[in-house]
Design an enzyme around this catalytic site. Structure first.
Site, PDB file in Angstrom:
ATOM      1  N   HIS A 122       0.873  -1.185   0.000  1.00  0.00           N
ATOM      2  CA  HIS A 122       0.000   0.000   0.000  1.00  0.00           C
ATOM      3  C   HIS A 122       0.907   1.231   0.000  1.00  0.00           C
ATOM      4  CE1 HIS A 122      -4.273   1.447   1.195  1.00  0.00           C
ATOM      5  NE2 HIS A 122      -3.569   2.525   0.903  1.00  0.00           N
ATOM      6  N   GLU A 167      -4.523  -0.314  -5.182  1.00  0.00           N
ATOM      7  CA  GLU A 167      -4.649   0.785  -6.138  1.00  0.00           C
ATOM      8  C   GLU A 167      -3.369   1.038  -6.939  1.00  0.00           C
ATOM      9  OE1 GLU A 167      -6.191   4.276  -4.232  1.00  0.00           O
ATOM     10  OE2 GLU A 167      -7.799   3.207  -3.212  1.00  0.00           O
ATOM     11  N   TYR A 299     -14.914   5.570  -4.539  1.00  0.00           N
ATOM     12  CA  TYR A 299     -15.470   6.636  -3.709  1.00  0.00           C
ATOM     13  C   TYR A 299     -16.281   7.628  -4.519  1.00  0.00           C
ATOM     14  CZ  TYR A 299     -11.822   5.393  -0.254  1.00  0.00           C
ATOM     15  OH  TYR A 299     -11.019   4.750   0.636  1.00  0.00           O
TER      16      TYR A 299
HETATM   17  O1  IFM Z   1      -6.420   7.085   2.066  1.00  0.00           O
HETATM   18  C1  IFM Z   1      -6.635   6.523   0.812  1.00  0.00           C
HETATM   19  C2  IFM Z   1      -6.138   5.088   0.799  1.00  0.00           C
HETATM   20  O2  IFM Z   1      -4.805   4.988   1.156  1.00  0.00           O
HETATM   21  C3  IFM Z   1      -6.301   4.526  -0.594  1.00  0.00           C
HETATM   22  N1  IFM Z   1      -7.626   4.733  -1.089  1.00  0.00           N
HETATM   23  C4  IFM Z   1      -8.233   6.032  -0.966  1.00  0.00           C
HETATM   24  C5  IFM Z   1      -8.099   6.519   0.467  1.00  0.00           C
HETATM   25  C6  IFM Z   1      -8.762   7.903   0.627  1.00  0.00           C
HETATM   26  O3  IFM Z   1      -8.137   8.833  -0.176  1.00  0.00           O
END
Ligand code: IFM
Length: 449
Positions: A122, A167, A299
């Site tokens: 991550h 991601e 999101y």
């Molecule tokens: O905080 C991030 C996370 O590390 C990865 N996905 C989106 C989140 C919110 O921006």
């Protein structure tokens, strides 16, 4: 009166976190430097000039956090491993103290009856590997495979779900093209090379896990977001939206789930002077491993307007005028519904876990010592309704993790964006479950709302 939403038995409810965003202890017990230490310590990169040196101090407070998670009734806790805590030099000698820390965290989850979903990567790459080119160096496939094998051997008995990458879009496009994430480059061709290398690393890690005999499940988490044309009657906006969908979604999901890159998009990029990645025989097969689940982080929805001057995609992002969360992201629950339907129709994954969804909000502790966050509750309710609708139409979503368990270091925004369902007072490290945490706890109890 809103209608009753019920989830099927066995649906798993959790929250998500990531090592650099919560752990702190950045120099303790043998941890090496990560690219996010370097990036956040460089003036000008982080909105509020904060960093992850301490963050939520999870390194020293994980027992307290897991006790809160248990009280709330969370069934899954998602966390990630800091690669430089395991391999301070990137490769070579394993830091036993790092392994010990994660074993303790995972044992604590088990003792509390909470399943562990563990992300291998991550975003906190060892700086030592960045010094050797990072994701742009093809050798990283071997470095990542070794790291993954070490984690399986050392932690495999305690992990229910492995997530190879979180991601990759952000690691590659934000890290090597937009430059607002570590390591902060602005080179589209390099970004495409990193896409190929990171996806091969994912494949190598899945392949290696299959040989271990452990019974956990393994998948990858992609951040998928549908893009719509700003003006659906304008063919140029339609084309712009298609290109955004290619870059966000197909560039990652097609190779991982179908073993191909979106050729039309590659042709478009080549026509604009981008150098395409070198693909050797066997690479696509390596990337295209059978997965136990697809992790989806989503999101928001994107609205795209054609803008020929904007290289290389020829678009700019515009707003549609809807409500926005504190992250400036529009609240579009039907975008989540349509995204899930699109994923199902395009790739037929056998299982989907929503590994992240949530809202930033400008939360504070009120006079009664409570944190009331009605906007977050409303956001969660709307998105869960949309997910539920897709499930009722056959999309195999089997779990949902709120981002985030607690407020944390939100990358380039620093500590200034609060995504948690548990409030963190950074001065004292006090934790206060917000109203949304109690709301989620009820949702879990009732398997619906
Ligand atoms: O905080 C991030 C996370 O590390 C990865 N996905 C989106 C989140 C919110 O921006």
């Amino acid at each position: 009166m809103s209608k009753k939403i019920t989830f099927p038995q066995g649906f798993e409810w959790g929250t998500a976190t990531a090592s650099y965003q919560i752990e702190g202890a950045y120099k303790e017990q043998g941890r090496g430097e990560s690219i996010w230490d370097r990036f956040s310590h460089t003036p000008g990169n982080i909105l509020d000039e904060t960093n992850g040196d301490v963050a939520c101090d999870f390194f020293h407070r994980y027992e307290e956090d897991i006790a809160i998670a248990k009280k709330l009734g969370l069934q899954v806790y998602r966390l990630s491993i800091s690669w430089p805590r395991i391999y301070p030099e990137g490769t070579g000698e394993v830091n036993r103290q790092g392994i010990e820390f994660y074993r303790n965290v995972l044992k604590c989850l088990k003792d509390n009856g909470i399943k562990a979903a563990v992300t291998l990567y991550h975003w906190d790459l060892p700086q030592k590997l960045q010094d050797r080119g990072g994701w742009a160096n093809r050798e990283i496939v071997g470095w990542f495979e070794t790291y993954a094998k070490t984690l399986y051997a050392e932690l495999g008995d305690l992990v229910d779900y492995w997530i190879t990458l979180n991601e990759p879009f952000c690691s590659c496009i934000k890290g090597y093209w937009v430059g607002d994430h570590a390591p902060g480059y602005h080179d589209y061709s390099m970004a495409l090379a990193t896409v190929h290398n990171i996806l091969m690393s994912h494949g190598a890690a899945v392949k290696a896990y299959r040989k271990t005999g452990f019974k956990g499940e393994i998948g990858v988490t992609l951040n998928l977001n549908l893009a719509y044309p700003h003006n659906p009657d304008n063919p140029e906006d339609l084309e712009a939206a298609k290109r955004v969908n290619m870059q966000y979604n197909n560039l990652f999901a097609d190779p991982v789930l179908k073993g191909i890159y979106p050729q039309g998009f590659f042709d478009y990029l080549e026509g604009r002077g981008v150098v395409l990645p070198t693909i050797l025989p066997g690479d696509m097969e390596l990337i295209n491993q059978e997965l136990d689940f697809l992790g989806v982080n989503s999101y928001y929805t994107i609205y795209a307007k054609a803008d020929p001057d904007n290289w290389p995609l020829g678009m700019k992002q515009v707003t549609s005028g809807r409500n926005k969360t504190d992250a400036d992201w529009e609240v579009v629950p039907e975008g989540m519904y349509e995204l899930l339907k699109w994923i199902d129709a395009s790739y037929h994954p056998k299982k989907i876990i929503i590994t992240e969804n949530g809202a930033a909000s400008n939360d504070w502790v009120n006079q009664d010592g409570k944190v009331e966050d009605p906007n977050r509750i409303d956001y969660l309710r709307q998105y869960l309704t949309a997910i539920n609708q897709a499930m009722n139409e056959g999309v195999p979503v089997k779990g949902y993790y709120v981002w985030c368990f607690c407020d944390n270091f939100e990358w380039a925004w620093g500590l200034s964006r609060r995504f948690g369902i548990v409030y963190v007072d950074y001065a004292t490290q006090q934790r206060i479950p917000k109203e949304s945490a109690y709301w989620l706890s009820d949702v879990i109890k009732n398997n619906g709302f």
